[in-house]
Design an enzyme around this catalytic site. Structure first.
Site, PDB file in Angstrom:
ATOM      1  N   HIS A 236       0.995  -1.018  -0.024  1.00  0.00           N
ATOM      2  CA  HIS A 236       0.021  -0.051  -0.140  1.00  0.00           C
ATOM      3  C   HIS A 236       1.266   1.631  -0.079  1.00  0.00           C
ATOM      4  O   HIS A 236       0.449   2.108  -0.914  1.00  0.00           O
ATOM      5  CB  HIS A 236      -0.490   0.098   1.105  1.00  0.00           C
ATOM      6  CG  HIS A 236      -1.933  -1.137   1.195  1.00  0.00           C
ATOM      7  ND1 HIS A 236      -3.562  -0.541   0.245  1.00  0.00           N
ATOM      8  CD2 HIS A 236      -1.933  -2.579   1.403  1.00  0.00           C
ATOM      9  CE1 HIS A 236      -3.974  -1.543   0.246  1.00  0.00           C
ATOM     10  NE2 HIS A 236      -3.509  -2.794   0.880  1.00  0.00           N
ATOM     11  N   GLU A 266      -8.491   5.288  -6.598  1.00  0.00           N
ATOM     12  CA  GLU A 266      -7.921   6.110  -8.224  1.00  0.00           C
ATOM     13  C   GLU A 266      -8.333   6.201  -8.628  1.00  0.00           C
ATOM     14  O   GLU A 266      -7.620   6.438  -9.913  1.00  0.00           O
ATOM     15  CB  GLU A 266      -6.945   4.278  -8.268  1.00  0.00           C
ATOM     16  CG  GLU A 266      -8.103   3.962  -9.076  1.00  0.00           C
ATOM     17  CD  GLU A 266      -8.618   2.807  -7.852  1.00  0.00           C
ATOM     18  OE1 GLU A 266      -9.575   1.218  -8.768  1.00  0.00           O
ATOM     19  OE2 GLU A 266      -8.576   3.258  -7.003  1.00  0.00           O
ATOM     20  N   ARG A 289       2.002   8.033 -18.393  1.00  0.00           N
ATOM     21  CA  ARG A 289       3.088   6.369 -18.730  1.00  0.00           C
ATOM     22  C   ARG A 289       4.212   7.291 -18.604  1.00  0.00           C
ATOM     23  O   ARG A 289       5.521   6.995 -18.607  1.00  0.00           O
ATOM     24  CB  ARG A 289       2.853   6.737 -20.450  1.00  0.00           C
ATOM     25  CG  ARG A 289       1.103   6.204 -21.146  1.00  0.00           C
ATOM     26  CD  ARG A 289       0.846   6.158 -22.522  1.00  0.00           C
ATOM     27  NE  ARG A 289      -0.070   5.715 -22.959  1.00  0.00           N
ATOM     28  CZ  ARG A 289      -0.218   6.680 -23.890  1.00  0.00           C
ATOM     29  NH1 ARG A 289       0.059   7.493 -24.428  1.00  0.00           N
ATOM     30  NH2 ARG A 289      -1.936   6.453 -24.395  1.00  0.00           N
TER      31      ARG A 289
END
Length: 369
Positions: A236, A266, A289
């Protein structure tokens, strides 16, 4: 975050007087006993000065009546009434024949600066405190001789300044704590982004701006792909690090006039005028990315604004927009993730009014990561 200056309905149990107004009303009553004492004991005042005291009492009554009528005094009104009140106190102290009585009344000069420190701008507080210091020092010097006059002046000045300083310090501390609590209530503690509560005022402002400019609103839901596996395989703490990095990547791409918030888990939300966020989704994909070692899926919905129709509940409108974006996000997830999908229909009826408020939006889906 910009705070609106609109008038909210006052609860029935809320007084329409603020601290300064209450203080002016109660402190002004101090002149009334002086008149009674002067009538009962003629030697209490200097000879021939009773009419002056009567004039001061009349001014005091006018001050109380005006304050009761307006309720909350403006800074200018408080400055004028406070200055007049201090002048009246100084004159009363000068009129009293007994030096001990004069010193007791002089101490009342500390009231107005203390009230100013509790709720006035700094310039008002400094101005009234300076005036009170001048009056207190002058009254202490009059009638005293030798070194005693300087001791008396110093004591009188201290009596005025110390309460004002203490109240100003307490007010600053309270405002600091209040600002801190407001920040904690309005932001997500992990990412530092706005939470739902914190973003609502910004969303309302954007909706109003969109209606005024007759432009469209766009909302994007950004969801981290396979986030559960990050927590399961890396822990976590690593998951928290991913969320923080994704939040930073999104915030770096979002223009200053748009809203970015964490909805929970999220999932993140970006809302702005369509003309300002065109192409933003692809930039967010690339930024994540490049810097986060994960990918995200994005669902986008847009609502065209009809002129003069901003009459909808903000939370209802936000839920409608978010629900449409949520369906688009589901499309992006099922199509393979790491991509953008757009809602096909206009998700919000901007005609607003009671009909829009009666509609109920089904709860947002939470996507499996």
């Amino acid at each position: 975050m910009t705070r609106r200056a609109d008038r909210r309905p006052r609860p029935e149990n809320e007084s329409h007087f603020d601290t300064r107004s209450k203080g002016v009303i109660f402190s002004a009553g101090g002149a009334l006993p002086l008149l009674l004492i002067a009538v009962l004991e003629p030697t209490f005042l200097r000879p021939g000065t009773l009419p002056i005291l009567v004039g001061i009492v009349v001014f005091t009554l006018v001050t109380v009546a005006f304050t009761v009528r307006v309720g909350t005094l403006t800074d200018r009104q408080f400055t004028v009434l406070g200055s007049g009140g201090m002048f009246g106190v100084a004159v009363c102290a000068f009129l009293i024949a007994d030096p001990s009585g004069a010193r007791a009344v002089t101490a009342m000069l500390a009231v107005v600066p203390a009230l100013a420190a509790s709720g006035s701008p700094r310039r008002v507080t400094l101005s009234l405190t300076g005036t009170a210091v001048v009056f207190a020092a002058a009254l202490s010097i009059i009638g005293a001789e030798g070194v005693v006059r300087y001791v008396a002046a110093g004591a009188a000045v201290t009596t005025v300044i110390v309460p004002a300083l203490l109240i100003a310090a307490m007010r600053t501390s309270l405002e600091s704590v209040t600002d801190r609590l407001e920040m904690l209530a309005n932001t997500d503690p992990l990412t530092g982004l706005l939470n739902r509560r914190g973003m609502l005022p910004r969303v309302e402002a954007l909706l109003a701006e969109a209606c005024a400019a007759r432009t469209a609103i766009a909302v994007s839901l950004v969801d981290v792909d396979h986030f559960k596996s990050v927590n399961d395989t890396r822990g976590h703490a690593a998951g928290d690090g991913v969320l923080t990095a994704v939040a930073e990547a999104i915030a770096n791409e979002v223009p200053s006039d748009a809203v970015v918030a964490r909805l929970g888990g999220e999932e993140f939300l970006v809302l702005g005028l369509a003309r300002s966020v065109t192409g933003l989704e692809e930039r967010i994909l690339d930024a994540v990315r490049t810097s986060c070692n994960v990918t995200v899926s994005i669902g986008v919905a847009q609502a065209d604004v009809r002129p003069g129709t901003f009459d909808v509940d903000v939370e209802t409108t936000l839920d409608r927009l978010t629900y449409a974006a949520d369906r688009a996000l589901y499309t992006a997830k099922t199509a393979g993730r790491d991509r953008v999908a757009f809602a096909l229909e206009d998700p919000v009826d901007w005609t607003g009014g009671a009909a829009a408020r009666r509609d109920r939006v089904e709860p947002l889906r939470r996507h499996a990561s």
